[in-house]
Design a protein around this motif. Structure first.
Motif, mmCIF file in Angstrom:
data_model
loop_
_atom_site.group_PDB
_atom_site.id
_atom_site.type_symbol
_atom_site.label_atom_id
_atom_site.label_comp_id
_atom_site.label_asym_id
_atom_site.label_seq_id
_atom_site.Cartn_x
_atom_site.Cartn_y
_atom_site.Cartn_z
ATOM 1 N N GLY A 97 0.793 -1.221 0.000
ATOM 2 C CA GLY A 97 0.000 0.000 0.000
ATOM 3 C C GLY A 97 0.822 1.267 0.000
ATOM 4 O O GLY A 97 0.264 2.374 0.071
ATOM 5 N N ALA A 98 2.148 1.159 -0.104
ATOM 6 C CA ALA A 98 3.010 2.337 -0.086
ATOM 7 C C ALA A 98 2.780 3.201 -1.320
ATOM 8 O O ALA A 98 2.457 2.699 -2.399
ATOM 9 C CB ALA A 98 4.475 1.910 -0.006
ATOM 10 N N THR A 99 2.943 4.511 -1.136
ATOM 11 C CA THR A 99 2.813 5.470 -2.230
ATOM 12 C C THR A 99 4.039 6.371 -2.263
ATOM 13 O O THR A 99 4.809 6.442 -1.293
ATOM 14 C CB THR A 99 1.551 6.323 -2.094
ATOM 15 N N ILE A 100 4.195 7.086 -3.385
ATOM 16 C CA ILE A 100 5.386 7.910 -3.606
ATOM 17 C C ILE A 100 5.008 9.379 -3.750
ATOM 18 O O ILE A 100 3.981 9.716 -4.355
ATOM 19 C CB ILE A 100 6.126 7.444 -4.879
ATOM 20 N N THR A 101 5.844 10.265 -3.190
ATOM 21 C CA THR A 101 5.855 11.678 -3.566
ATOM 22 C C THR A 101 7.289 12.017 -3.956
ATOM 23 O O THR A 101 8.240 11.592 -3.303
ATOM 24 C CB THR A 101 5.389 12.599 -2.423
ATOM 25 N N TRP A 102 7.440 12.781 -5.043
ATOM 26 C CA TRP A 102 8.772 13.064 -5.580
ATOM 27 C C TRP A 102 9.446 14.203 -4.827
ATOM 28 O O TRP A 102 8.809 15.203 -4.487
ATOM 29 C CB TRP A 102 8.689 13.417 -7.061
ATOM 30 N N THR A 103 10.743 14.053 -4.599
ATOM 31 C CA THR A 103 11.540 15.127 -4.002
ATOM 32 C C THR A 103 12.650 15.587 -4.941
ATOM 33 O O THR A 103 13.215 16.657 -4.739
ATOM 34 C CB THR A 103 12.172 14.667 -2.677
ATOM 35 N N ALA A 104 12.972 14.793 -5.957
ATOM 36 C CA ALA A 104 14.025 15.171 -6.902
ATOM 37 C C ALA A 104 13.852 14.423 -8.206
ATOM 38 O O ALA A 104 13.363 13.284 -8.233
ATOM 39 C CB ALA A 104 15.415 14.872 -6.320
ATOM 40 N N SER A 105 14.253 15.096 -9.294
ATOM 41 C CA SER A 105 14.269 14.479 -10.619
ATOM 42 C C SER A 105 15.267 15.272 -11.450
ATOM 43 O O SER A 105 14.994 16.430 -11.799
ATOM 44 C CB SER A 105 12.872 14.506 -11.247
ATOM 45 N N GLN A 106 16.409 14.674 -11.755
ATOM 46 C CA GLN A 106 17.472 15.438 -12.413
ATOM 47 C C GLN A 106 18.410 14.535 -13.208
ATOM 48 O O GLN A 106 18.617 13.364 -12.854
ATOM 49 C CB GLN A 106 18.288 16.203 -11.363
ATOM 50 N N PRO A 107 18.974 15.054 -14.303
ATOM 51 C CA PRO A 107 20.017 14.305 -15.007
ATOM 52 C C PRO A 107 21.306 14.343 -14.208
ATOM 53 O O PRO A 107 21.573 15.305 -13.474
ATOM 54 C CB PRO A 107 20.151 15.070 -16.330
ATOM 55 N N ILE A 108 22.106 13.307 -14.332
ATOM 56 C CA ILE A 108 23.375 13.243 -13.611
ATOM 57 C C ILE A 108 24.461 12.708 -14.542
ATOM 58 O O ILE A 108 24.193 12.122 -15.587
ATOM 59 C CB ILE A 108 23.292 12.342 -12.358
ATOM 60 N N LYS A 109 25.707 12.918 -14.118
ATOM 61 C CA LYS A 109 26.850 12.297 -14.760
ATOM 62 C C LYS A 109 27.390 11.243 -13.807
ATOM 63 O O LYS A 109 27.734 11.540 -12.666
ATOM 64 C CB LYS A 109 27.930 13.340 -15.057
ATOM 65 N N ALA A 110 27.454 10.008 -14.274
ATOM 66 C CA ALA A 110 27.975 8.906 -13.463
ATOM 67 C C ALA A 110 29.333 8.511 -14.053
ATOM 68 O O ALA A 110 29.421 7.612 -14.883
ATOM 69 C CB ALA A 110 27.015 7.726 -13.465
ATOM 70 N N GLY A 111 30.367 9.233 -13.666
ATOM 71 C CA GLY A 111 31.642 9.060 -14.336
ATOM 72 C C GLY A 111 31.546 9.685 -15.718
ATOM 73 O O GLY A 111 31.221 10.866 -15.872
ATOM 74 N N LYS A 112 31.779 8.877 -16.748
ATOM 75 C CA LYS A 112 31.691 9.359 -18.122
ATOM 76 C C LYS A 112 30.342 9.035 -18.768
ATOM 77 O O LYS A 112 30.144 9.296 -19.949
ATOM 78 C CB LYS A 112 32.822 8.757 -18.962
ATOM 79 N N ARG A 113 29.443 8.468 -18.018
ATOM 80 C CA ARG A 113 28.152 8.049 -18.569
ATOM 81 C C ARG A 113 27.019 8.941 -18.064
ATOM 82 O O ARG A 113 27.113 9.536 -16.974
ATOM 83 C CB ARG A 113 27.849 6.586 -18.213
ATOM 84 N N GLN A 114 25.956 8.988 -18.860
ATOM 85 C CA GLN A 114 24.776 9.755 -18.472
ATOM 86 C C GLN A 114 23.900 8.932 -17.534
ATOM 87 O O GLN A 114 23.917 7.693 -17.555
ATOM 88 C CB GLN A 114 23.973 10.140 -19.717
ATOM 89 N N GLY A 115 23.117 9.620 -16.740
ATOM 90 C CA GLY A 115 22.184 8.937 -15.851
ATOM 91 C C GLY A 115 21.044 9.852 -15.452
ATOM 92 O O GLY A 115 21.001 11.024 -15.851
#
Length: 302
Positions: free
Chosen positions: A224-242
């Motif tokens: 029954g758990a639900t979600i509310t968002w606190t963050a949503s962003q592009p990132i760099k994980a080393g040389k790769r996108q994320g």
């Protein structure tokens, strides 16, 4: 009295039989040919006889033209209910209102596992739409736990912090790596940090794949758990996108409302499915919430 003159013409009875037969045969042949010609002329414009020749040609265009409309129907309904996801928010000048441009124009417009998973997520009331604009992960309270080097998860293709003392390594299955916080007396859940190849169908963008992955993480929270968002962003994980998603998980345990702070990083990995690093920490261990910032800032592709 003189006898009447003999007639110069002969009656049918005076003809030889072979001549009679030939005459009858010729007359019958002419009659048959005439009937056949009449039938052809009458049937040439008869719709009942023309229909079978044209039915296949007429049916084919209707099936083909219905296919794009039917393939766009499910995303269109999802777009109205939960706007904000990039596959459903991209529109063009020639687009029909309420339809998904990508679903219509894509060569793979027929439903597949990815389309089914996305459609289900868009209708899931437990998971709201992502924020339309990027939102950075805020600094959570507390101090990060001590870490010694990193865990190199080669199966998933990512590296993440190897916490010491406070966190303990655990049997990874069903993940590729797993670290756990100690059990809390009277609490059913404890902090967990895991990595694995993303266990859901990959979407067209990292953002949408991360969205589905966050929905999957509800399997590791109370029912029954639900979600509310606190963050949503592009990132760099080393040389790769994320893509990073931060969220609060709401649930009820023993009649009391509780929350967990959670985040995941989805990382593009060469020649593999994207990797997901997921951490969740309940409010009973909120002193460790800042470890989420440590994890998300340290994830790198191998």
């Amino acid at each position: 009295m003189a006898a009447p003159p003999a007639s110069s013409s002969k009656g049918l009875g005076d003809l030889p039989m072979r001549v009679v037969y030939r005459t009858i045969a010729v007359a019958a042949g002419v009659a048959v040919l005439g009937a056949g010609a009449t039938a052809v002329l009458l049937n040439r414009d008869d719709p009942a006889t023309a229909a079978p020749r044209n039915s296949a040609a007429a049916a084919a265009p209707s099936v083909i033209s219905a296919s794009p409309a039917s393939s766009a129907a499910a995303p269109a309904a999802g777009a109205v209910a939960t706007p904000g996801l990039s596959p459903l928010s991209s529109t063009g000048a020639s687009a029909t209102p309420g339809t998904d441009v990508d679903a219509v124009s894509s060569p793979a417009a027929s439903p597949d596992t990815a389309d089914v998973a996305l459609a289900a997520a868009l209708k899931d009331p437990r998971v709201p739409a992502l924020p339309k604009n990027s939102r950075r992960l805020r600094t959570l309270p507390g101090r990060a736990a001590a870490a010694h080097g990193s865990i190199k998860d080669r199966r998933s293709g990512v590296a993440l912090p190897r916490f010491t003392k406070t966190w303990a390594l655990a049997t990874p299955a069903p993940f590729a790596s797993r670290q756990l916080l100690p059990k809390v007396k009277g609490a059913s859940y404890r902090g967990m940090l895991v990595s694995c190849p993303v266990p859901i169908p990959e979407q067209k963008t990292l953002r949408d794949t991360a969205f589905l992955a966050a929905r999957w993480t509800l399997n590791h929270h109370p029912s029954g758990a639900t979600i509310t968002w606190t963050a949503s962003q592009p990132i760099k994980a080393g040389k790769r996108q994320g893509w990073l998603l931060g969220y609060t998980v709401h649930y009820t345990l023993k009649g009391k409302k509780r929350v967990s702070a959670a985040a995941l990083a989805l990382v593009d990995v060469p020649e593999k499915k994207p990797a997901v690093v997921f951490v969740t920490i309940p409010d009973s261990q909120k002193k460790r919430w800042h470890d989420i910032n440590k994890v998300m800032s340290s994830v790198k592709a191998l």
